[in-house]
Design a protein around this motif. Structure first.
Motif, mmCIF file in Angstrom:
data_model
loop_
_atom_site.group_PDB
_atom_site.id
_atom_site.type_symbol
_atom_site.label_atom_id
_atom_site.label_comp_id
_atom_site.label_asym_id
_atom_site.label_seq_id
_atom_site.Cartn_x
_atom_site.Cartn_y
_atom_site.Cartn_z
ATOM 1 N N THR A 35 22.628 35.663 79.957
ATOM 2 C CA THR A 35 23.281 34.288 79.514
ATOM 3 C C THR A 35 24.577 34.552 79.014
ATOM 4 O O THR A 35 24.642 35.538 78.273
ATOM 5 N N VAL A 37 28.144 32.349 77.487
ATOM 6 C CA VAL A 37 28.688 31.205 77.105
ATOM 7 C C VAL A 37 30.348 31.520 76.814
ATOM 8 O O VAL A 37 30.345 32.516 76.058
ATOM 9 N N MET A 65 26.960 22.575 80.148
ATOM 10 C CA MET A 65 26.399 23.608 80.977
ATOM 11 C C MET A 65 27.319 23.191 82.420
ATOM 12 O O MET A 65 27.206 22.357 82.994
ATOM 13 N N SER A 69 25.761 26.989 86.484
ATOM 14 C CA SER A 69 24.996 27.858 85.658
ATOM 15 C C SER A 69 23.780 28.033 85.687
ATOM 16 O O SER A 69 22.880 28.857 84.982
ATOM 17 N N VAL A 117 28.591 26.875 79.002
ATOM 18 C CA VAL A 117 27.548 27.530 79.501
ATOM 19 C C VAL A 117 27.944 28.243 80.911
ATOM 20 O O VAL A 117 27.985 27.254 82.043
ATOM 21 N N ALA A 120 22.848 30.370 82.526
ATOM 22 C CA ALA A 120 22.054 30.287 81.729
ATOM 23 C C ALA A 120 20.682 31.100 82.039
ATOM 24 O O ALA A 120 20.203 31.087 83.394
ATOM 25 N N THR A 124 20.581 29.812 75.540
ATOM 26 C CA THR A 124 21.880 29.148 75.523
ATOM 27 C C THR A 124 22.605 28.749 74.047
ATOM 28 O O THR A 124 23.430 28.761 73.801
ATOM 29 N N SER A 128 25.354 30.317 71.903
ATOM 30 C CA SER A 128 26.409 29.463 71.664
ATOM 31 C C SER A 128 26.654 29.681 69.917
ATOM 32 O O SER A 128 27.850 29.626 69.703
#
Length: 221
Positions: A35, A37, A65, A69, A117, A120, A124, A128
């Motif tokens: 993941t 971001v 996103m 992603s 993102v 993913a 997420t 974040s």
């Protein structure tokens, strides 16, 4: 052991790559294993109309996103239309950071948090929040001549993590496969002082006991 070799109470590897871009004063690439971001924070010398003339600042967040992603292409938001999940997550990010902010000390400035993102694989929203906090502090530090010391505007730290129940087993920091299969999942946001900012949780065609709830909260903390 889980499918990726982690213990039940083990986080995925976490990495913050600060100053990832040059334009935003706060820019962090936050990774929780796959993941990923990009979290940025910019400062605007204006506030929403409801705060004009009050001398108080504001902090707001946006989340999205990118099309690549996820395993299948995610359509871009167009024409000002944002899907309900993105709206809910960006409000969560904003609430989480405002909870540790002292906006009266900010003056009439707006702190814009943007979380995009790139990849993913579960968590997420928690990634974040974690990356956005680092970007926020970096942006305040870069603008200390105008806004004052970061410690004057931020009164504590904030972090977030997910927990869940899969086949009655309590897991920390769920990836996508675990989140998809979870009977119960929670997202927890807390301060560095150990106080809760937000607890989001529900059963997916399942219920949970008070004892399980208490253990999940303890695990996330």
């Amino acid at each position: 052991m889980r499918h990726d070799g982690r213990r039940l109470d083990e986080l995925r590897p976490i990495k913050f790559q600060r100053r990832y871009t040059r334009q935003a004063p706060g820019s962090v690439l936050a990774r929780m294993r796959r993941t990923t971001v990009l979290c940025t924070c910019t400062v605007e010398a204006a506030v929403p109309s409801f705060l004009a003339g009050t001398g108080k600042g504001w902090l707001t967040a946006e989340y999205g996103m990118l099309p690549g992603s996820t395993s299948t292409r995610k359509a871009r938001d167009r024409g000002g239309k944002i899907d309900g999940r993105s709206v809910e997550i960006q409000r969560l990010i904003g609430r989480s950071l405002r909870a540790v902010g002292n906006l009266e000390k900010l003056g009439e400035h707006t702190l814009w948090i943007d979380c995009d993102v790139l990849e993913a694989d579960g968590g997420t929203r928690t990634a974040s929040i974690n990356g956005a906090f680092v970007a926020l502090v970096d942006a305040l530090t870069a603008n200390k001549a105008v806004l004052g010391p970061a410690a004057q505007v931020i009164k504590g730290s904030v972090a977030a993590i997910s927990v869940g129940l899969c086949d009655e087993v309590e897991l920390l920091d769920l990836d996508y496969g675990e989140d998809h299969d979870a009977d119960v999942d929670f997202n927890l946001v807390m301060t560095g002082a150990g106080e809760f900012i937000e607890v989001q949780g529900s059963g997916e065609e399942a219920t949970f006991s008070r004892g399980q709830l208490d253990r999940l909260l303890k695990l996330g903390k």
